[in-house]
Scaffold this motif. Structure first.
Motif, PDB file in Angstrom:
ATOM      1  N   ALA A 259       0.695  -1.176   0.087  1.00  0.00           N
ATOM      2  CA  ALA A 259      -0.029   0.033   0.119  1.00  0.00           C
ATOM      3  C   ALA A 259       1.011   1.326  -0.121  1.00  0.00           C
ATOM      4  O   ALA A 259       0.250   2.425  -0.281  1.00  0.00           O
ATOM      5  N   LEU A 260       1.957   1.276   0.227  1.00  0.00           N
ATOM      6  CA  LEU A 260       2.924   2.408   0.257  1.00  0.00           C
ATOM      7  C   LEU A 260       3.057   3.110  -0.865  1.00  0.00           C
ATOM      8  O   LEU A 260       3.174   4.232  -0.994  1.00  0.00           O
ATOM      9  N   PRO A 261       3.178   2.675  -2.075  1.00  0.00           N
ATOM     10  CA  PRO A 261       3.319   3.327  -3.178  1.00  0.00           C
ATOM     11  C   PRO A 261       1.921   4.442  -3.367  1.00  0.00           C
ATOM     12  O   PRO A 261       2.201   5.376  -3.926  1.00  0.00           O
ATOM     13  N   VAL A 262       0.842   3.745  -2.939  1.00  0.00           N
ATOM     14  CA  VAL A 262      -0.312   4.720  -2.951  1.00  0.00           C
ATOM     15  C   VAL A 262      -0.190   5.906  -2.113  1.00  0.00           C
ATOM     16  O   VAL A 262      -0.698   7.039  -2.433  1.00  0.00           O
ATOM     17  N   LEU A 263       0.283   5.776  -0.899  1.00  0.00           N
ATOM     18  CA  LEU A 263       0.559   6.745  -0.198  1.00  0.00           C
ATOM     19  C   LEU A 263       1.365   7.629  -0.585  1.00  0.00           C
ATOM     20  O   LEU A 263       1.181   9.034  -0.433  1.00  0.00           O
TER      21      LEU A 263
ATOM     22  N   GLU B  52      -6.877  14.859  -6.248  1.00  0.00           N
ATOM     23  CA  GLU B  52      -6.259  13.527  -6.698  1.00  0.00           C
ATOM     24  C   GLU B  52      -5.590  13.445  -5.436  1.00  0.00           C
ATOM     25  O   GLU B  52      -5.302  11.790  -5.145  1.00  0.00           O
ATOM     26  N   ALA B  53      -5.119  14.128  -4.370  1.00  0.00           N
ATOM     27  CA  ALA B  53      -4.548  13.704  -3.054  1.00  0.00           C
ATOM     28  C   ALA B  53      -5.752  12.916  -2.146  1.00  0.00           C
ATOM     29  O   ALA B  53      -5.242  11.967  -1.714  1.00  0.00           O
ATOM     30  N   ALA B  54      -7.038  13.189  -2.183  1.00  0.00           N
ATOM     31  CA  ALA B  54      -8.183  12.823  -1.416  1.00  0.00           C
ATOM     32  C   ALA B  54      -8.254  11.458  -2.207  1.00  0.00           C
ATOM     33  O   ALA B  54      -8.641  10.437  -1.290  1.00  0.00           O
ATOM     34  N   ILE B  55      -8.280  11.154  -3.559  1.00  0.00           N
ATOM     35  CA  ILE B  55      -8.329   9.887  -3.965  1.00  0.00           C
ATOM     36  C   ILE B  55      -7.441   8.853  -3.562  1.00  0.00           C
ATOM     37  O   ILE B  55      -7.476   7.878  -3.171  1.00  0.00           O
ATOM     38  N   GLU B  56      -6.169   9.281  -3.698  1.00  0.00           N
ATOM     39  CA  GLU B  56      -5.034   8.427  -3.581  1.00  0.00           C
ATOM     40  C   GLU B  56      -4.843   8.078  -1.880  1.00  0.00           C
ATOM     41  O   GLU B  56      -4.638   6.884  -1.474  1.00  0.00           O
ATOM     42  N   LEU B  57      -5.185   8.908  -1.250  1.00  0.00           N
ATOM     43  CA  LEU B  57      -5.175   8.804   0.214  1.00  0.00           C
ATOM     44  C   LEU B  57      -6.292   7.924   0.886  1.00  0.00           C
ATOM     45  O   LEU B  57      -6.256   7.030   1.588  1.00  0.00           O
ATOM     46  N   SER B  58      -7.448   7.880   0.190  1.00  0.00           N
ATOM     47  CA  SER B  58      -8.686   7.415   0.260  1.00  0.00           C
ATOM     48  C   SER B  58      -8.324   5.711   0.036  1.00  0.00           C
ATOM     49  O   SER B  58      -8.612   4.826   0.646  1.00  0.00           O
TER      50      SER B  58
ATOM     51  N   ALA C 284       0.665  14.257  -4.771  1.00  0.00           N
ATOM     52  CA  ALA C 284      -0.375  15.072  -5.152  1.00  0.00           C
ATOM     53  C   ALA C 284      -0.822  16.180  -4.181  1.00  0.00           C
ATOM     54  O   ALA C 284      -1.120  17.332  -4.437  1.00  0.00           O
ATOM     55  N   VAL C 285      -0.427  15.843  -2.717  1.00  0.00           N
ATOM     56  CA  VAL C 285      -0.474  17.028  -1.883  1.00  0.00           C
ATOM     57  C   VAL C 285       0.311  18.208  -2.076  1.00  0.00           C
ATOM     58  O   VAL C 285       0.128  19.338  -2.029  1.00  0.00           O
ATOM     59  N   ALA C 286       1.534  17.619  -2.274  1.00  0.00           N
ATOM     60  CA  ALA C 286       2.576  18.568  -2.589  1.00  0.00           C
ATOM     61  C   ALA C 286       2.560  19.395  -3.908  1.00  0.00           C
ATOM     62  O   ALA C 286       2.869  20.471  -4.010  1.00  0.00           O
TER      63      ALA C 286
END
Length: 288
Positions: free
Chosen positions: A36-40, A54-60, A46-48
């Protein structure tokens, strides 16, 4: 002054590994945390980059994958505990099945954001099937022994589950005292109690005669341990410590004797043993 290293499994300790089943670790289940780390990382990038959606989708997606990995590992532990018992009820929550669903959902969300919803659904379905094939399903039916009614087996399984929870509380309270001898004696009592659990599992018809040991007397040991743990800082040893250790020793011996009595099917000795233990708990003000 140097302190001699030791413990309950060291030479001269109170416990041995005989009859204990080591917990098996499923490496592939643990690796799902790493997967799961690559998704994090993608979410943090995306946050940076200032892309909130995109950040919300990836972190979800990362959260779904992590919770799925945790549920899978917990489900494997529950399955091992189920397999180790002669009689047992299935886990109340099918953790492995839920883990497959959450992992598939995590993959779906991550892929949908990158390659499209249809592709995400396809990848998610593939992952769900692979997950269930690779790790299997949760136990879905109770198991017992031949010649014993289903209701009787279920009552015994429930009583043992409740008694096991009390044993966990005893060990936790004893561990909070930070006294090696106290922890060792509590562990010894836990092992004696679990040996009695196995005897009841082998023949659930013994539950009626073992019920006080699985309930009142084991709960008395828990209450004594919690009581001592709460006062140990103030007492700092002294006679209270000796009295508590003597109580644990008496309870441990009583559980061992009771198991032998059940194996010998001797009701007279059992009645005597129950009366002796009742008097011991009365002295401590712990009898229900």
């Amino acid at each position: 002054m140097a302190q001699r290293f030791g413990g309950k499994y060291s030479p001269g300790g109170t416990q041995s590994l005989e009859g204990r089943r080591p917990e098996r670790v499923n490496v592939f289940a643990r690796l799902l945390y790493v997967a799961a780390l690559p998704v994090l990382v993608a979410g943090l990038m995306a946050v940076a980059g200032g892309s909130a959606i995109e950040a919300a989708i990836e972190l979800s997606a990362f959260a779904l994958l992590i919770v799925g990995a945790w549920l899978l590992n917990e489900g494997i532990k529950a399955e091992q505990a189920f397999a180790a018992r002669t009689i047992a009820r299935p886990p109340a929550v099918p953790r492995k099945i839920l883990a497959a669903g959450l992992t598939a959902a995590g993959v779906l969300v991550a892929q949908a954001a990158n390659v499209g919803v249809i592709e995400g659904v396809i990848f998610g379905a593939i992952i769900a099937v692979a997950h269930l094939m690779g790790f299997g399903l949760d136990p879905l039916a109770a198991k017992g022994i031949e010649g014993v009614g289903r209701a009787e087996s279920q009552r015994a399984a429930l009583a043992i589950e409740e008694a096991e929870a009390v044993v966990v509380e005893i060990r936790k309270a004893a561990g909070s005292v930070r006294d090696r001898e106290i922890a060792d004696r509590a562990e010894a009592l836990a092992e004696r109690a679990r040996a009695l659990f196995r005897t009841v599992e082998d023949d659930p018809r013994d539950l009626r005669r073992a019920r006080k040991f699985l309930g009142v007397y084991l709960e008395g040991a828990r209450d004594a341990t919690v009581k001592y743990a709460g006062l140990s800082t103030e007492l700092r040893g002294g006679p209270a410590r000796g009295e508590y250790l003597a109580l644990l020793t008496d309870l441990e011996a009583s559980f061992a004797t009771h198991r032998e009595v059940l194996l010998a099917d001797d009701k007279t000795d059992l009645d005597i043993e129950i009366e002796v233990l009742r008097e011991r708990l009365k002295q401590e003000g712990l009898e229900a």
